[in-house]
Motif scaffolding. Structure first.
Motif, PDB file in Angstrom:
ATOM      1  N   LEU A 313       8.328   0.291  -0.224  1.00 58.14           N
ATOM      2  CA  LEU A 313       7.374   0.548  -1.289  1.00 58.14           C
ATOM      3  C   LEU A 313       7.067   2.041  -1.316  1.00 58.14           C
ATOM      4  O   LEU A 313       6.897   2.662  -0.258  1.00 58.14           O
ATOM      5  N   LYS A 314       6.990   2.598  -2.512  1.00 59.21           N
ATOM      6  CA  LYS A 314       6.784   4.038  -2.653  1.00 59.21           C
ATOM      7  C   LYS A 314       5.603   4.299  -3.584  1.00 59.21           C
ATOM      8  O   LYS A 314       5.526   3.739  -4.672  1.00 59.21           O
ATOM      9  N   LEU A 315       4.683   5.157  -3.124  1.00 64.01           N
ATOM     10  CA  LEU A 315       3.511   5.529  -3.921  1.00 64.01           C
ATOM     11  C   LEU A 315       3.320   7.042  -3.874  1.00 64.01           C
ATOM     12  O   LEU A 315       3.532   7.659  -2.823  1.00 64.01           O
ATOM     13  N   PRO A 316       2.899   7.642  -4.982  1.00 64.13           N
ATOM     14  CA  PRO A 316       2.521   9.060  -4.934  1.00 64.13           C
ATOM     15  C   PRO A 316       1.103   9.191  -4.377  1.00 64.13           C
ATOM     16  O   PRO A 316       0.166   8.575  -4.892  1.00 64.13           O
ATOM     17  N   ILE A 317       0.956   9.964  -3.307  1.00 63.68           N
ATOM     18  CA  ILE A 317      -0.353  10.153  -2.673  1.00 63.68           C
ATOM     19  C   ILE A 317      -0.601  11.643  -2.539  1.00 63.68           C
ATOM     20  O   ILE A 317       0.175  12.345  -1.877  1.00 63.68           O
ATOM     21  N   THR A 318      -1.639  12.111  -3.180  1.00 65.61           N
ATOM     22  CA  THR A 318      -1.985  13.546  -3.228  1.00 65.61           C
ATOM     23  C   THR A 318      -0.767  14.404  -3.557  1.00 65.61           C
ATOM     24  O   THR A 318      -0.525  15.428  -2.929  1.00 65.61           O
ATOM     25  N   THR A 361      -1.716   2.273   3.162  1.00 60.46           N
ATOM     26  CA  THR A 361      -2.259   0.961   2.767  1.00 60.46           C
ATOM     27  C   THR A 361      -3.606   1.045   2.033  1.00 60.46           C
ATOM     28  O   THR A 361      -3.839   0.234   1.133  1.00 60.46           O
ATOM     29  N   PRO A 362      -4.509   1.981   2.346  1.00 62.45           N
ATOM     30  CA  PRO A 362      -5.727   2.066   1.519  1.00 62.45           C
ATOM     31  C   PRO A 362      -5.405   2.410   0.066  1.00 62.45           C
ATOM     32  O   PRO A 362      -6.052   1.902  -0.857  1.00 62.45           O
ATOM     33  N   GLU A 363      -4.409   3.266  -0.135  1.00 65.76           N
ATOM     34  CA  GLU A 363      -4.010   3.615  -1.498  1.00 65.76           C
ATOM     35  C   GLU A 363      -3.418   2.402  -2.214  1.00 65.76           C
ATOM     36  O   GLU A 363      -3.691   2.155  -3.392  1.00 65.76           O
ATOM     37  N   LEU A 364      -2.636   1.624  -1.471  1.00 68.48           N
ATOM     38  CA  LEU A 364      -2.065   0.394  -2.027  1.00 68.48           C
ATOM     39  C   LEU A 364      -3.181  -0.584  -2.385  1.00 68.48           C
ATOM     40  O   LEU A 364      -3.139  -1.235  -3.433  1.00 68.48           O
ATOM     41  N   ASP A 365      -4.187  -0.668  -1.523  1.00 70.79           N
ATOM     42  CA  ASP A 365      -5.297  -1.601  -1.736  1.00 70.79           C
ATOM     43  C   ASP A 365      -6.160  -1.194  -2.927  1.00 70.79           C
ATOM     44  O   ASP A 365      -6.827  -2.031  -3.531  1.00 70.79           O
ATOM     45  N   ARG A 366      -6.153   0.091  -3.267  1.00 67.39           N
ATOM     46  CA  ARG A 366      -6.965   0.575  -4.391  1.00 67.39           C
ATOM     47  C   ARG A 366      -6.299   0.336  -5.744  1.00 67.39           C
ATOM     48  O   ARG A 366      -6.928   0.524  -6.790  1.00 67.39           O
ATOM     49  N   LEU A 367      -5.035  -0.074  -5.736  1.00 67.69           N
ATOM     50  CA  LEU A 367      -4.348  -0.322  -6.997  1.00 67.69           C
ATOM     51  C   LEU A 367      -5.043  -1.432  -7.781  1.00 67.69           C
ATOM     52  O   LEU A 367      -5.519  -2.411  -7.212  1.00 67.69           O
ATOM     53  N   GLN A 368      -5.071  -1.287  -9.087  1.00 63.92           N
ATOM     54  CA  GLN A 368      -5.672  -2.281  -9.969  1.00 63.92           C
ATOM     55  C   GLN A 368      -4.570  -3.172 -10.557  1.00 63.92           C
ATOM     56  O   GLN A 368      -3.401  -2.773 -10.633  1.00 63.92           O
ATOM     57  N   ILE A 369      -4.943  -4.380 -10.945  1.00 64.87           N
ATOM     58  CA  ILE A 369      -3.986  -5.273 -11.592  1.00 64.87           C
ATOM     59  C   ILE A 369      -3.408  -4.560 -12.816  1.00 64.87           C
ATOM     60  O   ILE A 369      -4.158  -4.028 -13.636  1.00 64.87           O
ATOM     61  N   GLY A 370      -2.085  -4.541 -12.912  1.00 63.19           N
ATOM     62  CA  GLY A 370      -1.419  -3.833 -14.008  1.00 63.19           C
ATOM     63  C   GLY A 370      -0.844  -2.498 -13.590  1.00 63.19           C
ATOM     64  O   GLY A 370      -0.008  -1.930 -14.306  1.00 63.19           O
ATOM     65  N   ASP A 371      -1.282  -1.964 -12.432  1.00 69.09           N
ATOM     66  CA  ASP A 371      -0.708  -0.717 -11.918  1.00 69.09           C
ATOM     67  C   ASP A 371       0.712  -0.970 -11.408  1.00 69.09           C
ATOM     68  O   ASP A 371       1.125  -2.108 -11.208  1.00 69.09           O
ATOM     69  N   PHE A 372       1.436   0.130 -11.145  1.00 74.70           N
ATOM     70  CA  PHE A 372       2.845   0.018 -10.759  1.00 74.70           C
ATOM     71  C   PHE A 372       3.099   0.578  -9.365  1.00 74.70           C
ATOM     72  O   PHE A 372       2.443   1.521  -8.914  1.00 74.70           O
ATOM     73  N   VAL A 373       4.078  -0.040  -8.676  1.00 73.65           N
ATOM     74  CA  VAL A 373       4.545   0.390  -7.369  1.00 73.65           C
ATOM     75  C   VAL A 373       6.073   0.448  -7.438  1.00 73.65           C
ATOM     76  O   VAL A 373       6.702  -0.449  -8.006  1.00 73.65           O
ATOM     77  N   SER A 374       6.670   1.484  -6.874  1.00 76.62           N
ATOM     78  CA  SER A 374       8.129   1.575  -6.839  1.00 76.62           C
ATOM     79  C   SER A 374       8.659   0.755  -5.668  1.00 76.62           C
ATOM     80  O   SER A 374       8.161   0.867  -4.542  1.00 76.62           O
ATOM     81  N   VAL A 375       9.665  -0.085  -5.939  1.00 73.94           N
ATOM     82  CA  VAL A 375      10.242  -0.986  -4.935  1.00 73.94           C
ATOM     83  C   VAL A 375      11.741  -0.706  -4.822  1.00 73.94           C
ATOM     84  O   VAL A 375      12.441  -0.653  -5.838  1.00 73.94           O
ATOM     85  N   SER A 376      12.221  -0.541  -3.603  1.00 75.88           N
ATOM     86  CA  SER A 376      13.640  -0.220  -3.391  1.00 75.88           C
ATOM     87  C   SER A 376      14.498  -1.470  -3.403  1.00 75.88           C
ATOM     88  O   SER A 376      14.000  -2.601  -3.390  1.00 75.88           O
ATOM     89  N   SER A 377      15.800  -1.254  -3.371  1.00 73.21           N
ATOM     90  CA  SER A 377      16.733  -2.354  -3.138  1.00 73.21           C
ATOM     91  C   SER A 377      16.602  -2.808  -1.686  1.00 73.21           C
ATOM     92  O   SER A 377      16.116  -2.062  -0.839  1.00 73.21           O
ATOM     93  N   PRO A 378      17.025  -4.037  -1.370  1.00 72.13           N
ATOM     94  CA  PRO A 378      16.855  -4.562  -0.009  1.00 72.13           C
ATOM     95  C   PRO A 378      17.749  -3.863   1.012  1.00 72.13           C
ATOM     96  O   PRO A 378      18.811  -3.340   0.681  1.00 72.13           O
ATOM     97  N   GLU A 379      17.287  -3.889   2.253  1.00 69.87           N
ATOM     98  CA  GLU A 379      18.064  -3.420   3.395  1.00 69.87           C
ATOM     99  C   GLU A 379      17.839  -4.357   4.564  1.00 69.87           C
ATOM    100  O   GLU A 379      16.842  -5.066   4.622  1.00 69.87           O
TER     101      GLU A 379
END
Length: 521
Positions: A313-318, A361-379
């Protein structure tokens, strides 16, 4: 190399750890956290020593910068001055120095291929290596010789012919309203988990996992297609059919033009990670600090994460992209058993513990319904073939190390006819920390092959169950085969110390390497 791994990543016996000979964090000085590094990169300080200039770096020049206070490293053709990062690196200075003054791409890929080094080190960029792109030119010339995706035999290298699978091929055909892309893998163990499809605007991308290789079709489509499409696999002949719907009922003269790495067969370890943006659909509390996140894939994506594999999972943080690995789970332990399990390539579920003093994880927890997260292909390196003719399955999990066990339980109890017994030993600190306790108890009541034991390290006085940490005494009692020579598999996942100690104890109890598999939490 250039990010802070989660406590349980890399797993002790994962590809990353095996390849690197094991890796552990080193204590960082106060003021040298990941957040401190991000602040430094935003401070405007010159971290390259070149006052904002970008240069072309020759091999001779790169070799000169091989000291801790003057350390340049090349990763995928880009050169970074990592001296300012030395004290912030959780793997320690010595690990960075292994690549000092040289091309560190292979070393980086062995341990940290998932890390967003471009974002982490963008203020340390010195420039590019001064190398002519001859390979790219040759590739494009060869691409013009491909007719309907059929590669000339001369293009298959001796290495692939000897070590890899037979070179796949593809073709396409059309009706008035549909375009079908057919991939011929020449393998008989292909299923819907083996193919990942993404198309966005006119870009069409299909990754087919063939053993330890990835076959990529990457095309700029000649005409527009609708978002939804279908994927069909003919397992008996190893053929995959991807059916696209035309936006206009016109005849196509050609499928499209090749994009980067089109029609290539690449070792999976060398393939870059591809991300797509997934929408947060729901977020539920499972324990006091663990949430069940449900993400919806784009309608233009087909992706099913195989059992025992993880994604990032990838998120932009600061202003910096932070990446963490997580193992997808089923939406519930119980609902999967009410009816036959159907392929679901629309939603991905994650059980994630929120560390309130953490960064990701706090940044992930702050996401609102409808927000987006980048997800990679499986490994992942787990092979479903480990379940063939399996009679006894033992699962050892600590905390969120339970996540890989969710899909394993699902598959084991529904798809392994030879299975006699499944036993789960689940380690937690307190009763409140036990993930899906009631579901596990209901499942064990419903299926008599399943036994579940909870072990607490800090129980209340009223706790009547087992307590303590992983130990020879607990395991020797728990790991009893149904028959003396029954085929057995032991899966283990949890924080690194738990997993490493558990693997040693299992080996002391005479379980072979083939009978033990450790997962990334």
């Amino acid at each position: 190399m250039l990010n802070v791994p989660s406590q349980s990543f890399p797993a002790p016996r994962s590809q990353q750890r095996v390849a690197s000979g094991g890796r552990s964090k080193v204590p960082l000085k106060q003021g040298r956290s990941l957040m401190d590094w991000i602040r430094l990169t935003k401070s405007g300080k010159d971290l390259t020593g070149l006052k904002g200039r970008l240069i072309e770096v020759t091999e001779e020049e790169l070799k000169k910068h091989n000291k801790k206070d003057d350390c340049w490293i090349c990763i995928r053709g880009f050169v970074y001055n990592v001296s300012p990062y030395m004290e912030y690196h959780p793997g320690g200075e010595d690990e960075l120095m292994r690549a000092a003054g040289s091309d560190g791409t292979e070393l980086f890929d062995q341990v940290h291929r998932w890390v967003n080094y471009e974002s982490m080190l963008k203020e340390c960029l010195v420039g590019r290596m001064a190398i002519k792109p001859a390979v790219l030119k040759d590739y494009r010339e060869e691409e013009n010789k491909v007719l309907n995706g059929m590669l000339p035999k001369s293009q298959v290298t001796d290495t692939l012919a000897k070590e890899g699978p037979s070179y796949p091929s593809y073709d396409w055909f059309q009706t008035n309203s549909l375009v079908t892309i057919a991939i011929y893998t020449k393998q008989k163990d292909i299923n819907l988990d083996s193919i990942i499809v993404d198309h966005q605007d006119d870009s069409f991308r299909a990754e087919t996992i063939i053993k330890d290789f990835l076959y990529l079709i990457h095309i700029g489509l000649s005409h527009e297609v609708q978002e939804d499409f279908s994927v069909r696999v003919v397992e008996s002949v190893g053929k995959i059919e991807i059916v696209l719907k035309k936006k206009e009922n016109t005849s196509w003269d050609f499928l499209g033009h090749p994009l980067e790495n089109h029609n290539s067969l690449i070792p999976r370890k060398d393939a870059g990670l591809y991300y797509r943006k997934c929408q947060l659909i729901s977020k539920e509390n499972v324990t006091h600090d663990t949430r069940l996140f449900c993400l919806m894939l784009p309608p233009s994506t087909h992706l099913q994460v195989p059992i025992g594999q993880h994604v990032y999972l990838k998120l932009p943080i600061t202003g910096t992209e932070i990446v963490k690995p997580y193992t997808p789970v089923s939406g519930s332990l119980l609902s999967e058993f009410k009816e036959p399990v159907l392929p679901n390539n629309k939603y991905i579920y994650f059980l994630i513990k929120i560390y309130h003093t953490g960064l990701f994880t706090p940044e992930l927890d702050r996401l609102q319904i409808g927000d987006f997260v980048s997800v990679s292909s499986p490994e992942g390196n787990f092979k479903i073939s480990k379940f063939q003719e399996l009679e006894d399955l033992f699962l050892l999990a600590a905390g969120t190390g339970f996540t890989p066990m969710v899909k394993i339980l699902n598959y084991a109890l529904t798809d392994i006819p030879s299975l006699r017994k499944v036993k789960l030993m689940f380690f937690n600190k307190t009763e409140d920390d036990i993930i899906w306790r009631s579901q596990l108890e209901k499942l064990a009541f419903k299926d008599k092959r399943l036994d579940v034991e909870f072990v607490l390290s800090a129980p209340v006085s009223e706790w009547n169950g087992k307590q303590g940490h992983i130990s020879p005494a607990l395991l020797s009692e728990f790991l009893k085969r149904n028959l003396d020579k029954s085929k057995v598999l032991v899966c283990i996942c949890g924080p690194v110390p738990f997993t490493e100690q558990g693997v040693r104890l299992l080996q002391d109890l005479n379980f072979s390497k083939n009978e033990i598999h450790s997962f990334t939490a």
